[in-house]
Scaffold this motif. Structure first.
Motif, PDB file in Angstrom:
ATOM      1  N   CYS A  15     123.518 -55.593  -1.106  1.00 28.61           N
ATOM      2  CA  CYS A  15     124.876 -55.446  -0.572  1.00 28.61           C
ATOM      3  C   CYS A  15     125.872 -55.152  -1.701  1.00 28.61           C
ATOM      4  CB  CYS A  15     125.268 -56.711   0.177  1.00 28.61           C
ATOM      5  SG  CYS A  15     126.901 -56.655   0.912  1.00 28.61           S
ATOM      6  N   CYS A  17     125.276 -53.793  -4.552  1.00 29.24           N
ATOM      7  CA  CYS A  17     125.039 -52.458  -5.123  1.00 29.24           C
ATOM      8  C   CYS A  17     125.749 -51.372  -4.326  1.00 29.24           C
ATOM      9  CB  CYS A  17     123.546 -52.172  -5.185  1.00 29.24           C
ATOM     10  SG  CYS A  17     122.706 -53.099  -6.477  1.00 29.24           S
ATOM     11  N   LYS A  18     126.044 -51.642  -3.072  1.00 27.02           N
ATOM     12  CA  LYS A  18     126.760 -50.687  -2.221  1.00 27.02           C
ATOM     13  C   LYS A  18     128.264 -50.922  -2.234  1.00 27.02           C
ATOM     14  CE  LYS A  18     122.797 -50.452   0.845  1.00 27.02           C
ATOM     15  NZ  LYS A  18     122.251 -50.832   2.154  1.00 27.02           N
ATOM     16  N   SER A  19     128.729 -51.844  -3.063  1.00 27.79           N
ATOM     17  CA  SER A  19     130.140 -52.201  -3.114  1.00 27.79           C
ATOM     18  C   SER A  19     130.987 -51.045  -3.632  1.00 27.79           C
ATOM     19  CB  SER A  19     130.328 -53.411  -4.027  1.00 27.79           C
ATOM     20  OG  SER A  19     131.695 -53.681  -4.220  1.00 27.79           O
ATOM     21  N   SER A  20     132.217 -50.974  -3.150  1.00 24.93           N
ATOM     22  CA  SER A  20     133.153 -49.954  -3.634  1.00 24.93           C
ATOM     23  C   SER A  20     133.798 -50.389  -4.958  1.00 24.93           C
ATOM     24  CB  SER A  20     134.235 -49.678  -2.585  1.00 24.93           C
ATOM     25  OG  SER A  20     134.962 -50.862  -2.319  1.00 24.93           O
ATOM     26  N   ASN A  21     133.678 -51.656  -5.308  1.00 25.58           N
ATOM     27  CA  ASN A  21     134.190 -52.156  -6.569  1.00 25.58           C
ATOM     28  C   ASN A  21     133.236 -51.705  -7.672  1.00 25.58           C
ATOM     29  OD1 ASN A  21     134.555 -53.877  -8.893  1.00 25.58           O
ATOM     30  ND2 ASN A  21     135.777 -55.226  -7.579  1.00 25.58           N
ATOM     31  N   LYS A  22     133.760 -50.892  -8.591  1.00 26.04           N
ATOM     32  CA  LYS A  22     132.914 -50.271  -9.611  1.00 26.04           C
ATOM     33  C   LYS A  22     132.258 -51.297 -10.536  1.00 26.04           C
ATOM     34  CE  LYS A  22     132.893 -46.190 -12.413  1.00 26.04           C
ATOM     35  NZ  LYS A  22     133.590 -44.961 -12.701  1.00 26.04           N
ATOM     36  N   ASN A  25     129.473 -53.062  -8.618  1.00 28.38           N
ATOM     37  CA  ASN A  25     128.429 -52.080  -8.353  1.00 28.38           C
ATOM     38  C   ASN A  25     127.560 -51.848  -9.591  1.00 28.38           C
ATOM     39  OD1 ASN A  25     127.119 -49.481  -8.140  1.00 28.38           O
ATOM     40  ND2 ASN A  25     128.330 -49.146  -6.306  1.00 28.38           N
ATOM     41  N   THR A  26     128.183 -51.580 -10.717  1.00 29.93           N
ATOM     42  CA  THR A  26     127.404 -51.251 -11.923  1.00 29.93           C
ATOM     43  C   THR A  26     126.681 -52.469 -12.482  1.00 29.93           C
ATOM     44  OG1 THR A  26     129.380 -51.522 -13.291  1.00 29.93           O
ATOM     45  CG2 THR A  26     128.829 -49.294 -12.602  1.00 29.93           C
ATOM     46  N   LYS A  29     123.788 -53.403 -10.135  1.00 29.30           N
ATOM     47  CA  LYS A  29     122.713 -52.402 -10.167  1.00 29.30           C
ATOM     48  C   LYS A  29     121.836 -52.636 -11.396  1.00 29.30           C
ATOM     49  CE  LYS A  29     124.201 -48.509  -7.420  1.00 29.30           C
ATOM     50  NZ  LYS A  29     124.632 -47.141  -7.370  1.00 29.30           N
TER      51      LYS A  29
END
Length: 90
Positions: A15, A17-22, A25-26, A29
């Motif tokens: 979930c 990894c699909k976040s809009s928060n960079k 997300n990074t 990942k």
């Protein structure tokens, strides 16, 4: 100082990894890529906090049952130290 080494649940990492928060997300990942691959027949044993607690409780109960314990004393059941009274505001 002991660090928290518990693994994040797989669905939480997926979930995040699909976040809009960079940043989230990074970073997650990278954590997902570094995580050992679980699957392919044999499941890797990952001990959760609940499993650790259950194991510790089993060891404690085994030790208690080896002795002729007549009671188990609470360290500090309540500030007044009265029987049958618990402090629910902890």
């Amino acid at each position: 100082v002991q660090k928290n080494t518990d693994l994040l649940p797989t669905d939480l990492i997926n979930c995040a990894c699909k976040s809009s928060n960079k940043l989230i997300n990074t970073e997650l990942k990278a954590a997902a890529d570094a995580r050992p691959n679980i699957g392919g027949g044999r499941k890797k044993s990952i001990q959760t906090v609940g499993e650790k607690f259950k194991a510790a409780l089993s060891v404690l109960m085994a030790n208690i049952s080896k002795t002729k314990t007549r009671y188990v004393r609470c360290i500090k059941p309540n500030p007044e130290k009265e029987p049958l009274k618990t402090n629910l505001k902890s």
